[in-house]
Design a protein around this motif. Structure first.
Motif, mmCIF file in Angstrom:
data_model
loop_
_atom_site.group_PDB
_atom_site.id
_atom_site.type_symbol
_atom_site.label_atom_id
_atom_site.label_comp_id
_atom_site.label_asym_id
_atom_site.label_seq_id
_atom_site.Cartn_x
_atom_site.Cartn_y
_atom_site.Cartn_z
ATOM 1 N N PRO A 174 40.913 -1.412 -15.843
ATOM 2 C CA PRO A 174 40.000 -2.422 -16.394
ATOM 3 C C PRO A 174 39.084 -3.068 -15.358
ATOM 4 C CG PRO A 174 42.207 -2.684 -17.292
ATOM 5 C CD PRO A 174 42.312 -1.646 -16.230
ATOM 6 N N ARG A 175 39.544 -3.159 -14.120
ATOM 7 C CA ARG A 175 38.709 -3.833 -13.121
ATOM 8 C C ARG A 175 37.445 -3.030 -12.779
ATOM 9 N NH1 ARG A 175 43.260 -5.417 -8.765
ATOM 10 N NH2 ARG A 175 43.819 -3.282 -9.267
ATOM 11 N N ILE A 176 37.476 -1.726 -13.046
ATOM 12 C CA ILE A 176 36.257 -0.921 -12.820
ATOM 13 C C ILE A 176 35.142 -1.449 -13.725
ATOM 14 C CG2 ILE A 176 35.215 1.376 -13.076
ATOM 15 C CD1 ILE A 176 37.870 2.624 -12.321
ATOM 16 N N ALA A 177 35.487 -1.692 -14.980
ATOM 17 C CA ALA A 177 34.497 -2.207 -15.933
ATOM 18 C C ALA A 177 34.086 -3.635 -15.577
ATOM 19 C CB ALA A 177 35.061 -2.143 -17.346
ATOM 20 N N ARG A 178 35.060 -4.447 -15.147
ATOM 21 C CA ARG A 178 34.742 -5.844 -14.799
ATOM 22 C C ARG A 178 33.799 -5.903 -13.598
ATOM 23 N NH1 ARG A 178 40.014 -7.355 -16.550
ATOM 24 N NH2 ARG A 178 40.935 -7.252 -14.478
ATOM 25 N N CYS A 179 34.061 -5.053 -12.609
ATOM 26 C CA CYS A 179 33.190 -5.010 -11.425
ATOM 27 C C CYS A 179 31.774 -4.577 -11.815
ATOM 28 C CB CYS A 179 33.754 -4.058 -10.370
ATOM 29 S SG CYS A 179 35.166 -4.729 -9.476
ATOM 30 N N ALA A 180 31.691 -3.590 -12.716
ATOM 31 C CA ALA A 180 30.373 -3.110 -13.160
ATOM 32 C C ALA A 180 29.617 -4.248 -13.844
ATOM 33 C CB ALA A 180 30.544 -1.929 -14.110
ATOM 34 N N ASP A 181 30.314 -5.019 -14.660
ATOM 35 C CA ASP A 181 29.667 -6.144 -15.338
ATOM 36 C C ASP A 181 29.181 -7.197 -14.338
ATOM 37 O OD1 ASP A 181 30.024 -5.017 -17.792
ATOM 38 O OD2 ASP A 181 31.795 -6.201 -18.334
ATOM 39 N N ARG A 182 29.894 -7.302 -13.224
ATOM 40 C CA ARG A 182 29.505 -8.293 -12.202
ATOM 41 C C ARG A 182 28.446 -7.754 -11.250
ATOM 42 N NH1 ARG A 182 35.170 -9.703 -11.425
ATOM 43 N NH2 ARG A 182 35.147 -8.438 -9.549
ATOM 44 N N GLY A 183 28.165 -6.470 -11.347
ATOM 45 C CA GLY A 183 27.161 -5.874 -10.458
ATOM 46 C C GLY A 183 27.686 -5.588 -9.073
ATOM 47 N N SER A 184 28.977 -5.346 -8.976
ATOM 48 C CA SER A 184 29.593 -5.093 -7.678
ATOM 49 C C SER A 184 30.450 -3.835 -7.780
ATOM 50 C CB SER A 184 30.447 -6.312 -7.306
ATOM 51 O OG SER A 184 31.291 -6.001 -6.236
ATOM 52 N N PRO A 185 30.150 -2.792 -7.000
ATOM 53 C CA PRO A 185 30.933 -1.555 -7.127
ATOM 54 C C PRO A 185 32.420 -1.793 -6.880
ATOM 55 C CG PRO A 185 28.950 -1.174 -5.837
ATOM 56 C CD PRO A 185 29.064 -2.657 -6.020
ATOM 57 N N TYR A 186 33.219 -1.267 -7.779
ATOM 58 C CA TYR A 186 34.681 -1.427 -7.730
ATOM 59 C C TYR A 186 35.252 -0.961 -6.397
ATOM 60 C CZ TYR A 186 39.510 0.007 -8.791
ATOM 61 O OH TYR A 186 40.867 0.202 -8.760
ATOM 62 N N VAL A 187 34.736 0.150 -5.907
ATOM 63 C CA VAL A 187 35.325 0.756 -4.713
ATOM 64 C C VAL A 187 35.198 -0.157 -3.481
ATOM 65 C CG1 VAL A 187 33.254 2.017 -3.950
ATOM 66 C CG2 VAL A 187 35.529 2.977 -3.506
ATOM 67 N N LEU A 188 34.235 -1.046 -3.490
ATOM 68 C CA LEU A 188 34.096 -1.972 -2.354
ATOM 69 C C LEU A 188 35.141 -3.085 -2.429
ATOM 70 C CD1 LEU A 188 30.194 -2.343 -2.111
ATOM 71 C CD2 LEU A 188 31.712 -0.767 -0.875
ATOM 72 N N ALA A 189 35.444 -3.490 -3.651
ATOM 73 C CA ALA A 189 36.411 -4.584 -3.817
ATOM 74 C C ALA A 189 37.850 -4.094 -3.803
ATOM 75 C CB ALA A 189 36.119 -5.324 -5.132
ATOM 76 N N SER A 245 0.829 -1.213 0.000
ATOM 77 C CA SER A 245 0.000 0.000 0.000
ATOM 78 C C SER A 245 0.865 1.266 0.000
ATOM 79 C CB SER A 245 -0.917 -0.008 1.216
ATOM 80 O OG SER A 245 -0.135 -0.147 2.386
ATOM 81 N N GLU A 246 2.148 1.112 0.331
ATOM 82 C CA GLU A 246 3.062 2.265 0.301
ATOM 83 C C GLU A 246 3.538 2.584 -1.113
ATOM 84 O OE1 GLU A 246 6.326 2.246 3.272
ATOM 85 O OE2 GLU A 246 5.320 0.431 3.973
ATOM 86 N N GLY A 247 3.436 1.621 -2.003
ATOM 87 C CA GLY A 247 3.918 1.811 -3.371
ATOM 88 C C GLY A 247 4.780 0.637 -3.792
ATOM 89 N N VAL A 248 5.581 0.872 -4.814
ATOM 90 C CA VAL A 248 6.485 -0.170 -5.309
ATOM 91 C C VAL A 248 7.813 -0.028 -4.569
ATOM 92 C CG1 VAL A 248 7.701 -1.036 -7.334
ATOM 93 C CG2 VAL A 248 5.372 -0.182 -7.559
ATOM 94 N N HIS A 249 8.255 -1.118 -3.959
ATOM 95 C CA HIS A 249 9.500 -1.050 -3.184
ATOM 96 C C HIS A 249 10.693 -1.284 -4.109
ATOM 97 C CE1 HIS A 249 7.608 -1.090 0.885
ATOM 98 N NE2 HIS A 249 6.592 -1.428 0.112
ATOM 99 N N PRO A 250 11.689 -0.409 -4.021
ATOM 100 C CA PRO A 250 12.848 -0.569 -4.908
ATOM 101 C C PRO A 250 13.639 -1.827 -4.570
ATOM 102 C CG PRO A 250 13.246 1.173 -3.288
ATOM 103 C CD PRO A 250 11.822 0.738 -3.105
ATOM 104 N N ALA A 251 14.450 -2.269 -5.502
ATOM 105 C CA ALA A 251 15.339 -3.406 -5.236
ATOM 106 C C ALA A 251 16.460 -2.948 -4.307
ATOM 107 C CB ALA A 251 15.917 -3.910 -6.548
ATOM 108 N N GLU A 252 17.030 -3.896 -3.583
ATOM 109 C CA GLU A 252 18.146 -3.535 -2.697
ATOM 110 C C GLU A 252 19.436 -4.138 -3.219
ATOM 111 O OE1 GLU A 252 18.037 -3.742 1.461
ATOM 112 O OE2 GLU A 252 16.249 -2.486 1.640
ATOM 113 N N GLY A 253 20.404 -3.277 -3.431
ATOM 114 C CA GLY A 253 21.703 -3.705 -3.917
ATOM 115 C C GLY A 253 22.689 -3.816 -2.776
ATOM 116 N N PRO A 254 23.989 -3.783 -3.083
ATOM 117 C CA PRO A 254 25.008 -3.879 -2.022
ATOM 118 C C PRO A 254 24.858 -2.744 -1.011
ATOM 119 C CG PRO A 254 25.973 -3.275 -4.149
ATOM 120 C CD PRO A 254 24.575 -3.666 -4.417
ATOM 121 N N LEU A 255 25.159 -3.041 0.239
ATOM 122 C CA LEU A 255 25.071 -2.072 1.341
ATOM 123 C C LEU A 255 23.667 -1.466 1.440
ATOM 124 C CD1 LEU A 255 28.486 -0.189 0.863
ATOM 125 C CD2 LEU A 255 28.007 -2.130 2.353
#
Lengths: 141, 299
Positions: B256-271, B94-104
Protein backbone atom coordinates in the motif's frame (compact mmCIF):
# COMPACT_ATOMS: atom_id res chain seq x y z
CA UNK A 1 -2.18 18.82 -53.23
CA UNK A 2 -1.08 20.61 -56.37
CA UNK A 3 -2.93 22.85 -58.79
CA UNK A 4 -2.40 22.96 -62.51
CA UNK A 5 -3.56 25.74 -64.82
CA UNK A 6 -5.10 23.53 -67.49
CA UNK A 7 -5.06 26.20 -70.20
CA UNK A 8 -1.37 26.92 -69.78
CA UNK A 9 -0.39 23.43 -68.56
CA UNK A 10 1.49 25.28 -65.84
CA UNK A 11 1.73 24.44 -62.10
CA UNK A 12 0.09 27.19 -60.05
CA UNK A 13 1.81 28.85 -57.16
CA UNK A 14 0.49 30.04 -53.81
CA UNK A 15 -0.45 33.71 -53.99
CA UNK A 16 -1.84 34.26 -50.51
CA UNK A 17 -3.12 32.47 -47.44
CA UNK A 18 -5.87 33.94 -45.27
CA UNK A 19 -7.42 32.63 -42.11
CA UNK A 20 -8.36 30.54 -40.39
CA UNK A 21 -11.59 32.44 -39.92
CA UNK A 22 -14.50 30.50 -38.49
CA UNK A 23 -12.63 27.31 -39.22
CA UNK A 24 -11.89 28.07 -42.85
CA UNK A 25 -8.62 28.87 -44.56
CA UNK A 26 -8.49 30.49 -47.96
CA UNK A 27 -5.45 29.63 -50.06
CA UNK A 28 -5.22 31.49 -53.35
CA UNK A 29 -3.14 30.01 -56.15
CA UNK A 30 -2.10 31.86 -59.29
CA UNK A 31 -0.80 30.75 -62.65
CA UNK A 32 2.61 32.32 -63.23
CA UNK A 33 1.93 32.49 -66.98
CA UNK A 34 -1.64 33.81 -67.39
CA UNK A 35 -2.20 35.09 -63.82
CA UNK A 36 -5.44 33.13 -63.56
CA UNK A 37 -6.32 32.59 -59.91
CA UNK A 38 -8.25 29.98 -58.00
CA UNK A 39 -8.97 29.80 -54.28
CA UNK A 40 -8.95 26.67 -52.16
CA UNK A 41 -11.32 26.97 -49.21
CA UNK A 42 -11.11 24.46 -46.40
CA UNK A 43 -13.99 23.38 -44.19
CA UNK A 44 -13.42 23.21 -40.39
CA UNK A 45 -12.53 19.52 -40.42
CA UNK A 46 -10.02 19.99 -43.22
CA UNK A 47 -8.57 23.03 -41.46
CA UNK A 48 -8.13 21.06 -38.28
CA UNK A 49 -6.58 18.15 -40.12
CA UNK A 50 -3.94 20.42 -41.66
CA UNK A 51 -3.38 22.09 -38.31
CA UNK A 52 -2.88 18.73 -36.63
CA UNK A 53 0.01 17.89 -38.93
CA UNK A 54 2.11 20.79 -37.66
CA UNK A 55 2.98 21.97 -41.17
CA UNK A 56 2.29 25.40 -42.60
CA UNK A 57 0.43 26.17 -45.78
CA UNK A 58 2.25 28.99 -47.50
CA UNK A 59 4.95 29.08 -44.83
CA UNK A 60 8.00 31.08 -45.73
CA UNK A 61 10.65 29.57 -43.56
CA UNK A 62 10.28 31.26 -40.19
CA UNK A 63 11.20 28.72 -37.51
CA UNK A 64 8.17 27.44 -35.60
CA UNK A 65 7.65 28.70 -32.08
CA UNK A 66 8.22 26.15 -29.29
CA UNK A 67 5.18 23.93 -28.76
CA UNK A 68 3.47 25.90 -31.49
CA UNK A 69 0.61 23.52 -32.19
CA UNK A 70 0.10 22.63 -28.54
CA UNK A 71 0.07 26.22 -27.34
CA UNK A 72 -2.42 27.40 -29.93
CA UNK A 73 -4.68 24.36 -30.13
CA UNK A 74 -4.89 23.08 -26.56
CA UNK A 75 -8.17 23.84 -24.84
CA UNK A 76 -8.45 24.75 -21.12
CA UNK A 77 -4.86 25.85 -20.66
CA UNK A 78 -3.36 26.58 -17.26
CA UNK A 79 -2.70 30.30 -16.77
CA UNK A 80 1.00 30.93 -16.19
CA UNK A 81 2.06 27.36 -17.01
CA UNK A 82 5.02 28.75 -18.93
CA UNK A 83 6.94 31.94 -18.25
CA UNK A 84 9.50 33.47 -20.55
CA UNK A 85 13.01 33.97 -19.22
CA UNK A 86 13.89 37.64 -19.13
CA UNK A 87 15.57 38.72 -22.36
CA UNK A 88 16.64 42.08 -23.64
CA UNK A 89 14.07 42.89 -26.24
CA UNK A 90 12.09 45.51 -28.09
CA UNK A 91 9.43 47.58 -26.37
CA UNK A 92 5.89 46.35 -26.90
CA UNK A 93 3.33 49.00 -27.83
CA UNK A 94 0.18 49.00 -25.71
CA UNK A 95 -1.92 47.86 -28.66
CA UNK A 96 0.50 45.00 -29.33
CA UNK A 97 0.37 43.95 -25.68
CA UNK A 98 -3.43 43.99 -25.80
CA UNK A 99 -3.38 41.83 -28.88
CA UNK A 100 -0.96 39.41 -27.27
CA UNK A 101 -3.35 39.06 -24.34
CA UNK A 102 -6.02 37.76 -26.70
CA UNK A 103 -3.90 34.68 -27.42
CA UNK A 104 -4.30 31.49 -25.37
CA UNK A 105 -2.18 31.58 -22.18
CA UNK A 106 0.47 29.15 -23.44
CA UNK A 107 0.82 30.90 -26.76
CA UNK A 108 1.57 34.30 -25.20
CA UNK A 109 5.13 33.69 -23.97
CA UNK A 110 5.93 31.73 -27.13
CA UNK A 111 4.63 34.48 -29.40
CA UNK A 112 6.31 37.21 -27.34
CA UNK A 113 9.65 35.50 -27.64
CA UNK A 114 9.30 34.75 -31.35
CA UNK A 115 8.04 38.21 -32.33
CA UNK A 116 10.66 39.93 -30.17
CA UNK A 117 13.33 37.89 -31.92
CA UNK A 118 11.79 38.77 -35.30
CA UNK A 119 11.91 42.46 -34.35
CA UNK A 120 15.50 42.29 -33.07
CA UNK A 121 16.69 40.58 -36.24
CA UNK A 122 15.24 43.48 -38.23
CA UNK A 123 16.50 46.21 -35.96
CA UNK A 124 12.98 47.16 -34.93
CA UNK A 125 12.80 48.68 -31.46
CA UNK A 126 9.03 48.63 -30.93
CA UNK A 127 6.60 45.80 -31.54
CA UNK A 128 3.36 47.10 -33.03
CA UNK A 129 0.22 45.33 -34.27
CA UNK A 130 1.48 45.95 -37.81
CA UNK A 131 4.70 44.10 -37.04
CA UNK A 132 2.63 41.28 -35.55
CA UNK A 133 0.62 41.11 -38.80
CA UNK A 134 3.83 41.01 -40.78
CA UNK A 135 5.17 38.21 -38.59
CA UNK A 136 1.94 36.25 -38.89
CA UNK A 137 1.94 36.55 -42.67
CA UNK A 138 5.53 35.31 -42.79
CA UNK A 139 4.86 32.48 -40.39
CA UNK A 140 1.97 31.15 -42.50
CA UNK A 141 -0.91 28.97 -41.41
CA UNK B 1 -2.60 12.00 -70.97
CA UNK B 2 -3.40 14.21 -67.93
CA UNK B 3 -0.58 15.16 -65.62
CA UNK B 4 -0.20 13.37 -62.32
CA UNK B 5 1.02 14.81 -59.05
CA UNK B 6 4.51 13.42 -59.52
CA UNK B 7 4.81 15.18 -62.90
CA UNK B 8 4.78 18.53 -61.13
CA UNK B 9 7.80 19.55 -59.10
CA UNK B 10 7.10 21.32 -55.80
CA UNK B 11 3.72 21.99 -54.27
CA UNK B 12 3.10 25.58 -55.20
CA UNK B 13 5.08 27.19 -52.42
CA UNK B 14 4.40 25.51 -49.08
CA UNK B 15 7.11 22.90 -49.50
CA UNK B 16 5.34 20.50 -47.17
CA UNK B 17 7.82 17.67 -47.70
CA UNK B 18 10.71 19.87 -46.62
CA UNK B 19 8.69 21.02 -43.60
CA UNK B 20 8.06 17.42 -42.56
CA UNK B 21 11.75 16.64 -42.94
CA UNK B 22 12.63 19.72 -40.90
CA UNK B 23 10.27 18.69 -38.09
CA UNK B 24 11.96 15.29 -37.96
CA UNK B 25 15.37 16.93 -37.97
CA UNK B 26 14.39 19.05 -34.97
CA UNK B 27 13.50 15.91 -33.01
CA UNK B 28 16.77 14.24 -33.98
CA UNK B 29 18.79 17.31 -33.05
CA UNK B 30 17.19 17.51 -29.60
CA UNK B 31 17.45 13.78 -28.98
CA UNK B 32 21.13 13.73 -29.97
CA UNK B 33 21.91 14.86 -26.42
CA UNK B 34 20.05 11.92 -24.90
CA UNK B 35 22.20 8.79 -24.61
CA UNK B 36 19.42 6.26 -24.13
CA UNK B 37 15.70 6.31 -24.84
CA UNK B 38 13.63 3.70 -23.10
CA UNK B 39 9.88 3.20 -23.26
CA UNK B 40 7.87 1.71 -20.44
CA UNK B 41 4.88 0.07 -22.00
CA UNK B 42 2.20 -2.49 -21.42
CA UNK B 43 -0.68 -2.28 -23.82
CA UNK B 44 -2.88 -2.82 -20.78
CA UNK B 45 -4.05 -0.06 -18.46
CA UNK B 46 -3.90 -0.27 -14.68
CA UNK B 47 -0.73 -2.33 -14.39
CA UNK B 48 1.21 0.44 -12.64
CA UNK B 49 3.41 1.65 -15.49
CA UNK B 50 3.60 5.25 -14.33
CA UNK B 51 4.47 4.45 -10.74
CA UNK B 52 7.02 1.89 -11.89
CA UNK B 53 8.49 4.45 -14.32
CA UNK B 54 8.81 7.03 -11.54
CA UNK B 55 10.55 4.55 -9.24
CA UNK B 56 12.82 3.36 -12.00
CA UNK B 57 13.73 6.98 -12.75
CA UNK B 58 14.55 7.47 -9.07
CA UNK B 59 16.77 4.38 -8.95
CA UNK B 60 18.69 5.45 -12.05
CA UNK B 61 18.97 9.06 -10.88
CA UNK B 62 20.13 7.80 -7.47
CA UNK B 63 22.97 5.96 -9.16
CA UNK B 64 24.17 9.19 -10.73
CA UNK B 65 22.42 9.09 -14.08
CA UNK B 66 20.89 12.22 -15.57
CA UNK B 67 17.30 11.14 -16.04
CA UNK B 68 14.32 12.59 -17.85
CA UNK B 69 10.76 11.30 -17.90
CA UNK B 70 8.37 12.15 -20.66
CA UNK B 71 4.75 11.41 -19.96
CA UNK B 72 3.51 10.14 -23.30
CA UNK B 73 0.05 9.55 -21.90
CA UNK B 74 -1.55 12.77 -23.09
CA UNK B 75 -5.09 11.85 -22.12
CA UNK B 76 -4.37 10.39 -18.70
CA UNK B 77 -1.15 12.11 -17.63
CA UNK B 78 0.02 11.19 -14.15
CA UNK B 79 3.81 11.62 -14.07
CA UNK B 80 3.61 15.20 -12.82
CA UNK B 81 1.63 14.00 -9.82
CA UNK B 82 3.71 10.88 -9.20
CA UNK B 83 6.97 12.82 -9.35
CA UNK B 84 5.69 15.74 -7.31
CA UNK B 85 5.87 18.53 -9.90
CA UNK B 86 2.16 19.12 -10.48
CA UNK B 87 1.40 22.83 -10.82
CA UNK B 88 5.02 23.83 -11.41
CA UNK B 89 5.64 26.72 -13.76
CA UNK B 90 7.86 25.90 -16.73
CA UNK B 91 10.52 28.28 -17.99
CA UNK B 92 10.78 29.29 -21.62
CA UNK B 93 14.12 30.33 -23.04
CA UNK B 94 15.68 30.47 -26.47
CA UNK B 95 16.58 26.80 -25.93
CA UNK B 96 12.93 25.81 -25.62
CA UNK B 97 10.62 24.90 -22.77
CA UNK B 98 12.53 23.67 -19.73
CA UNK B 99 11.04 20.61 -18.06
CA UNK B 100 10.08 20.61 -14.39
CA UNK B 101 12.57 19.11 -11.96
CA UNK B 102 11.42 16.42 -9.60
CA UNK B 103 13.28 14.47 -6.90
CA UNK B 104 16.98 13.84 -7.59
CA UNK B 105 16.76 16.44 -10.40
CA UNK B 106 14.67 14.11 -12.57
CA UNK B 107 13.37 16.17 -15.49
CA UNK B 108 9.69 15.77 -16.12
CA UNK B 109 7.40 16.84 -18.91
CA UNK B 110 3.74 15.98 -18.87
CA UNK B 111 0.58 17.28 -20.49
CA UNK B 112 -0.71 17.75 -16.95
CA UNK B 113 1.62 20.73 -16.60
CA UNK B 114 -0.20 22.57 -19.39
CA UNK B 115 -3.81 21.79 -18.53
CA UNK B 116 -5.97 23.94 -16.29
CA UNK B 117 -6.14 22.79 -12.68
CA UNK B 118 -8.53 20.06 -11.67
CA UNK B 119 -9.58 17.05 -13.71
CA UNK B 120 -9.34 18.90 -17.02
CA UNK B 121 -9.59 16.58 -20.01
CA UNK B 122 -7.45 16.99 -23.09
CA UNK B 123 -9.56 18.87 -25.60
CA UNK B 124 -8.25 20.45 -28.77
CA UNK B 125 -9.67 23.79 -29.82
CA UNK B 126 -11.60 23.53 -33.05
CA UNK B 127 -14.52 25.30 -34.64
CA UNK B 128 -16.38 22.06 -34.19
CA UNK B 129 -15.57 18.80 -32.42
CA UNK B 130 -17.65 16.98 -35.01
CA UNK B 131 -15.44 14.54 -36.94
CA UNK B 132 -12.66 15.06 -34.38
CA UNK B 133 -11.87 11.36 -34.69
CA UNK B 134 -10.37 12.25 -38.08
CA UNK B 135 -7.70 14.57 -36.70
CA UNK B 136 -7.41 13.86 -32.98
CA UNK B 137 -4.72 11.16 -33.21
CA UNK B 138 -2.74 13.25 -35.62
CA UNK B 139 -2.96 16.20 -33.22
CA UNK B 140 -1.69 14.03 -30.38
CA UNK B 141 1.19 12.73 -32.47
CA UNK B 142 2.15 16.32 -33.24
CA UNK B 143 1.95 17.25 -29.56
CA UNK B 144 4.26 14.35 -28.70
CA UNK B 145 6.65 15.43 -31.42
CA UNK B 146 6.67 18.94 -30.00
CA UNK B 147 7.36 17.56 -26.52
CA UNK B 148 10.40 15.83 -27.99
CA UNK B 149 11.71 18.62 -30.17
CA UNK B 150 10.86 21.72 -28.16
CA UNK B 151 11.73 20.64 -24.63
CA UNK B 152 15.13 21.73 -23.38
CA UNK B 153 16.00 18.32 -21.98
CA UNK B 154 19.71 19.12 -21.96
CA UNK B 155 22.19 16.25 -21.72
CA UNK B 156 20.55 13.11 -20.38
CA UNK B 157 21.83 9.61 -19.77
CA UNK B 158 18.36 8.23 -20.21
CA UNK B 159 14.95 9.49 -21.18
CA UNK B 160 12.09 7.28 -20.02
CA UNK B 161 8.78 7.37 -21.85
CA UNK B 162 5.71 6.48 -19.87
CA UNK B 163 3.34 5.20 -22.54
CA UNK B 164 -0.44 5.10 -22.35
CA UNK B 165 -2.34 1.83 -22.69
CA UNK B 166 -2.91 0.59 -26.22
CA UNK B 167 -0.82 -1.68 -28.40
CA UNK B 168 -0.09 0.86 -31.18
CA UNK B 169 1.45 3.41 -28.81
CA UNK B 170 4.89 1.82 -28.71
CA UNK B 171 5.38 1.44 -32.48
CA UNK B 172 4.11 5.00 -32.92
CA UNK B 173 6.67 6.37 -30.46
CA UNK B 174 9.43 4.28 -32.02
CA UNK B 175 8.52 5.70 -35.42
CA UNK B 176 8.55 9.25 -34.09
CA UNK B 177 11.94 8.83 -32.46
CA UNK B 178 13.61 6.67 -35.06
CA UNK B 179 16.18 5.40 -32.57
CA UNK B 180 14.33 4.13 -29.51
CA UNK B 181 16.76 1.89 -27.65
CA UNK B 182 14.11 -0.46 -26.41
CA UNK B 183 11.06 -0.98 -24.30
CA UNK B 184 10.37 -2.43 -20.92
CA UNK B 185 7.11 -4.37 -20.92
CA UNK B 186 5.00 -4.28 -17.77
CA UNK B 187 2.34 -6.78 -16.85
CA UNK B 188 0.55 -8.03 -13.77
CA UNK B 189 0.05 -11.70 -12.91
CA UNK B 190 -3.38 -12.14 -14.47
CA UNK B 191 -4.52 -13.88 -17.62
CA UNK B 192 -6.44 -10.81 -18.71
CA UNK B 193 -3.30 -8.71 -18.53
CA UNK B 194 -1.23 -11.35 -20.24
CA UNK B 195 -3.67 -11.43 -23.16
CA UNK B 196 -3.57 -7.66 -23.69
CA UNK B 197 0.18 -7.43 -23.13
CA UNK B 198 0.74 -10.36 -25.48
CA UNK B 199 -0.96 -8.48 -28.31
CA UNK B 200 1.25 -5.45 -27.67
CA UNK B 201 4.36 -7.60 -27.65
CA UNK B 202 3.43 -9.15 -30.99
CA UNK B 203 2.68 -5.77 -32.52
CA UNK B 204 6.00 -4.40 -31.28
CA UNK B 205 7.77 -7.37 -32.83
CA UNK B 206 5.95 -6.81 -36.12
CA UNK B 207 7.33 -3.26 -36.09
CA UNK B 208 10.81 -4.46 -35.11
CA UNK B 209 10.74 -2.55 -31.83
CA UNK B 210 13.28 -4.00 -29.44
CA UNK B 211 11.84 -5.36 -26.20
CA UNK B 212 14.36 -5.49 -23.38
CA UNK B 213 12.32 -7.66 -21.08
CA UNK B 214 9.29 -8.08 -18.89
CA UNK B 215 8.53 -6.74 -15.45
CA UNK B 216 5.82 -8.39 -13.41
CA UNK B 217 4.28 -5.66 -11.34
CA UNK B 218 2.01 -6.30 -8.38
CA UNK B 219 3.55 -9.77 -8.19
CA UNK B 220 2.31 -10.65 -4.74
CA UNK B 221 1.17 -8.55 -1.82
CA UNK B 222 3.80 -7.30 0.59
CA UNK B 223 2.36 -6.75 4.04
CA UNK B 224 3.71 -3.43 5.32
CA UNK B 225 3.40 -4.68 8.91
CA UNK B 226 5.00 -8.13 8.95
CA UNK B 227 6.88 -8.05 5.63
CA UNK B 228 5.37 -11.33 4.41
CA UNK B 229 4.56 -11.67 0.71
CA UNK B 230 1.33 -13.43 -0.33
CA UNK B 231 -0.59 -13.87 -3.59
CA UNK B 232 -2.49 -10.88 -4.95
CA UNK B 233 -3.77 -12.45 -8.16
CA UNK B 234 -4.96 -15.97 -8.95
CA UNK B 235 -2.49 -16.53 -11.77
CA UNK B 236 0.66 -16.05 -9.73
CA UNK B 237 2.00 -19.49 -10.50
CA UNK B 238 2.31 -18.79 -14.22
CA UNK B 239 5.47 -17.47 -15.82
CA UNK B 240 4.42 -14.64 -18.13
CA UNK B 241 7.95 -13.86 -19.30
CA UNK B 242 8.28 -17.41 -20.60
CA UNK B 243 4.86 -17.31 -22.22
CA UNK B 244 5.60 -13.98 -23.90
CA UNK B 245 9.10 -15.04 -24.87
CA UNK B 246 10.79 -12.18 -23.04
CA UNK B 247 13.60 -12.09 -20.50
CA UNK B 248 12.25 -11.57 -17.01
CA UNK B 249 13.72 -8.39 -15.55
CA UNK B 250 11.99 -8.44 -12.23
CA UNK B 251 8.94 -9.08 -10.08
CA UNK B 252 7.73 -6.17 -7.96
CA UNK B 253 5.31 -6.96 -5.15
CA UNK B 254 2.56 -4.53 -4.31
CA UNK B 255 2.34 -2.82 -0.99
CA UNK B 256 0.00 0.00 0.00
CA UNK B 257 2.81 2.46 0.65
CA UNK B 258 3.75 2.38 -3.05
CA UNK B 259 0.39 3.95 -3.85
CA UNK B 260 0.61 6.38 -0.92
CA UNK B 261 4.05 7.57 -2.02
CA UNK B 262 2.77 8.05 -5.58
CA UNK B 263 -0.09 10.17 -4.27
CA UNK B 264 2.43 12.28 -2.35
CA UNK B 265 4.66 12.70 -5.38
CA UNK B 266 7.60 10.91 -3.82
CA UNK B 267 9.02 7.70 -5.32
CA UNK B 268 8.54 4.78 -2.94
CA UNK B 269 12.01 3.41 -3.55
CA UNK B 270 13.61 6.53 -2.08
CA UNK B 271 11.60 6.31 1.13
CA UNK B 272 11.66 2.53 1.51
CA UNK B 273 14.76 1.22 -0.24
CA UNK B 274 15.22 -1.78 2.05
CA UNK B 275 11.76 -3.38 1.86
CA UNK B 276 11.22 -6.38 -0.41
CA UNK B 277 9.53 -4.11 -2.96
CA UNK B 278 12.26 -1.48 -2.60
CA UNK B 279 14.96 -4.05 -3.17
CA UNK B 280 13.10 -5.45 -6.17
CA UNK B 281 12.87 -1.99 -7.70
CA UNK B 282 16.56 -1.34 -7.07
CA UNK B 283 17.48 -4.68 -8.60
CA UNK B 284 15.36 -3.86 -11.66
CA UNK B 285 17.10 -0.49 -11.99
CA UNK B 286 20.50 -2.13 -11.66
CA UNK B 287 19.66 -4.71 -14.33
CA UNK B 288 18.45 -2.05 -16.73
CA UNK B 289 21.39 0.18 -15.98
CA UNK B 290 23.80 -2.68 -16.71
CA UNK B 291 21.93 -3.59 -19.87
CA UNK B 292 21.94 -0.04 -21.19
CA UNK B 293 25.54 0.61 -20.12
CA UNK B 294 26.79 -2.56 -21.79
CA UNK B 295 25.00 -1.66 -24.98
CA UNK B 296 26.36 1.85 -24.80
CA UNK B 297 29.89 0.49 -24.54
CA UNK B 298 29.28 -1.64 -27.59
CA UNK B 299 28.24 1.26 -29.76
Amino acid sequence: MKFLCVGCDEPMRIHSVEGPEQGSVSVTFGCPRCSHRVALLTNPMETQLVRSLGVKIGGHGLPPEPLEVLSTALGSQREGAVEAAGEEGPVWAEAAEARLERLPPLARPMARMAISRYARERGVTMVTPELMDEYRARAGF
Amino acid sequence: MPKRSRDIAGDGGSNILAQVEELGARVRARMARVRRKLAVTSGKGGVGKSVLTANLAAVLAGSGWRVGVMDADLNGPSMAKVLGVRGRRLRLSSEGVHPAEGPLAIKVLSMDLFLAEGPTPLIWEATTQQDSFVWRESMEATALREFLSDTAWGNLDVLLFDLPPGAPRLPALAGLLGDLDGALVVTIPSEVSQLAVGRSVELARAHAVRLLGLVENMAGYLCPHCGAVGDLFAGESQFPAEVLGLPSLGRIPFEPRIARCADRGSPYVLAHPETVAGQALRALGARLSALLTLEGAGR
